[in-house]
Design a protein around this motif. Structure first.
Motif, PDB file in Angstrom:
ATOM      1  N   ASP A  68      41.874  43.695  52.743  1.00  0.00           N
ATOM      2  CA  ASP A  68      42.524  44.913  52.056  1.00  0.00           C
ATOM      3  C   ASP A  68      42.881  44.175  50.583  1.00  0.00           C
ATOM      4  N   GLU A  69      43.381  45.044  49.549  1.00  0.00           N
ATOM      5  CA  GLU A  69      43.975  44.598  48.323  1.00  0.00           C
ATOM      6  C   GLU A  69      45.017  43.449  48.434  1.00  0.00           C
ATOM      7  N   GLU A  70      45.948  43.570  49.426  1.00  0.00           N
ATOM      8  CA  GLU A  70      46.693  42.379  49.428  1.00  0.00           C
ATOM      9  C   GLU A  70      46.489  41.261  50.061  1.00  0.00           C
ATOM     10  N   ASN A  71      45.524  41.170  50.944  1.00  0.00           N
ATOM     11  CA  ASN A  71      45.162  39.676  51.592  1.00  0.00           C
ATOM     12  C   ASN A  71      43.761  39.237  51.156  1.00  0.00           C
ATOM     13  N   ILE A  72      43.018  39.864  50.335  1.00  0.00           N
ATOM     14  CA  ILE A  72      41.561  39.697  49.644  1.00  0.00           C
ATOM     15  C   ILE A  72      41.852  38.226  49.334  1.00  0.00           C
ATOM     16  N   GLY A  73      42.800  37.712  48.455  1.00  0.00           N
ATOM     17  CA  GLY A  73      42.694  36.524  47.562  1.00  0.00           C
ATOM     18  C   GLY A  73      42.670  35.376  48.910  1.00  0.00           C
ATOM     19  N   HIS A  74      43.511  35.479  50.023  1.00  0.00           N
ATOM     20  CA  HIS A  74      43.379  34.767  50.752  1.00  0.00           C
ATOM     21  C   HIS A  74      41.912  34.078  51.303  1.00  0.00           C
ATOM     22  N   TYR A  75      40.965  34.986  51.463  1.00  0.00           N
ATOM     23  CA  TYR A  75      39.697  34.654  52.050  1.00  0.00           C
ATOM     24  C   TYR A  75      38.730  34.718  50.879  1.00  0.00           C
ATOM     25  N   ILE A  76      38.681  35.424  49.841  1.00  0.00           N
ATOM     26  CA  ILE A  76      37.815  35.519  48.543  1.00  0.00           C
ATOM     27  C   ILE A  76      38.475  34.870  47.359  1.00  0.00           C
ATOM     28  N   THR A  77      38.434  33.703  47.379  1.00  0.00           N
ATOM     29  CA  THR A  77      39.002  33.018  46.361  1.00  0.00           C
ATOM     30  C   THR A  77      38.274  32.931  44.944  1.00  0.00           C
ATOM     31  N   ARG A  78      37.308  33.130  44.875  1.00  0.00           N
ATOM     32  CA  ARG A  78      36.495  33.127  43.633  1.00  0.00           C
ATOM     33  C   ARG A  78      36.634  34.540  42.918  1.00  0.00           C
ATOM     34  N   PRO A  79      37.067  34.619  41.752  1.00  0.00           N
ATOM     35  CA  PRO A  79      37.290  35.879  41.012  1.00  0.00           C
ATOM     36  C   PRO A  79      36.100  36.897  41.001  1.00  0.00           C
ATOM     37  N   GLN A  80      34.956  36.464  40.625  1.00  0.00           N
ATOM     38  CA  GLN A  80      33.874  37.373  40.690  1.00  0.00           C
ATOM     39  C   GLN A  80      33.492  37.879  41.975  1.00  0.00           C
ATOM     40  N   GLN A  81      33.628  37.300  42.781  1.00  0.00           N
ATOM     41  CA  GLN A  81      33.182  37.767  44.219  1.00  0.00           C
ATOM     42  C   GLN A  81      34.498  38.538  44.663  1.00  0.00           C
TER      43      GLN A  81
END
Length: 163
Positions: free
Chosen positions: A110-123
Motif C-alpha cells: 500500500d502507499e505506507e509500506n511500498i518503499g520497503h519493497y520497491i526502493t527505486r523511485p521510478q518503479q
C-alpha cells in the motif's frame, strides 16, 4: 545530413493482483535491491499486449490477460519507453527462471509500506499509478496490410480481440 532511425527500447510490465489484493512482484539478479512488476522488452514488430503476456509468463510462469494501460513512462538516459498494463490472472503457478529472477511472490503493498519493497523511485511511481488507476488508456493493435484490420483493442468498456 543523413537520417538516423531512432534507437529506442520499448518495455512493458503488468500489475496483477490475486484474490487477496496482493501484487505479484519480483526481484532480478541485476536489480536485487528492489521489487518490481514483471515485464521486459518488446521484440521488433511484437504487439505490446502480446509482449507483456510473453514477458510476464517467461518471468513468473503465470498467464495473464491485459485489461488496459495505466501509464506510459520515458527513461531519458536509456531512451526507453515503458508501458504499464493492468492485467488479470488467467492461470499458472509462480515458477521462475533462476538465471534471471531471484524471487517472485505476491506481496501486500500500500502507499505506507511500498518503499520497503520497491526502493527505486521510478518503479514505485509506476506501481502506485497502477494501484490507483480507475481508468485506462485505450490500446489498439492494427494490421495495416492488406486492408487495415483491428487485431486487438483494450479500453474502458470492452476488450476486443479479432485473432
Amino acid at each position: 545530413m543523413t537520417y538516423e532511425p531512432p534507437k529506442q527500447t520499448i518495455g512493458v510490465a503488468a500489475f496483477v493482483t490475486n484474490e487477496k489484493g496482493e501484487v505479484l512482484l519480483l526481484r532480478t539478479h541485476w536489480r536485487s535491491d528492489t521489487w518490481e512488476m514483471p515485464g521486459g522488452c518488446v521484440e521488433v514488430g511484437e504487439p505490446l499486449d502480446e509482449a507483456v503476456c510473453r514477458e510476464f509468463f517467461e518471468e513468473t510462469g503465470v498467464t495473464i490477460r491485459p485489461i488496459g494501460i495505466t501509464g506510459v513512462y520515458f527513461n531519458q538516459t536509456k531512451a526507453t519507453v515503458s508501458v504499464v498494463f493492468k492485467a488479470e490472472y488467467v492461470s499458472g503457478e509462480i515458477k521462475i527462471q533462476p538465471e534471471e529472477i531471484l524471487e517472485a511472490r505476491y506481496i501486500s503493498i500500500d502507499e505506507e509500506n511500498i518503499g520497503h519493497y520497491i526502493t527505486r523511485p521510478q518503479q514505485r511511481s509506476r506501481t502506485l499509478d497502477a494501484m490507483k488507476a480507475k481508468n485506462f488508456v485505450p490500446y489498439e493493435t492494427w494490421e495495416m496490410k492488406p486492408n487495415y484490420q483491428l487485431k486487438t483493442r483494450l479500453d474502458e468498456r470492452r476488450r476486443h480481440n479479432d485473432e
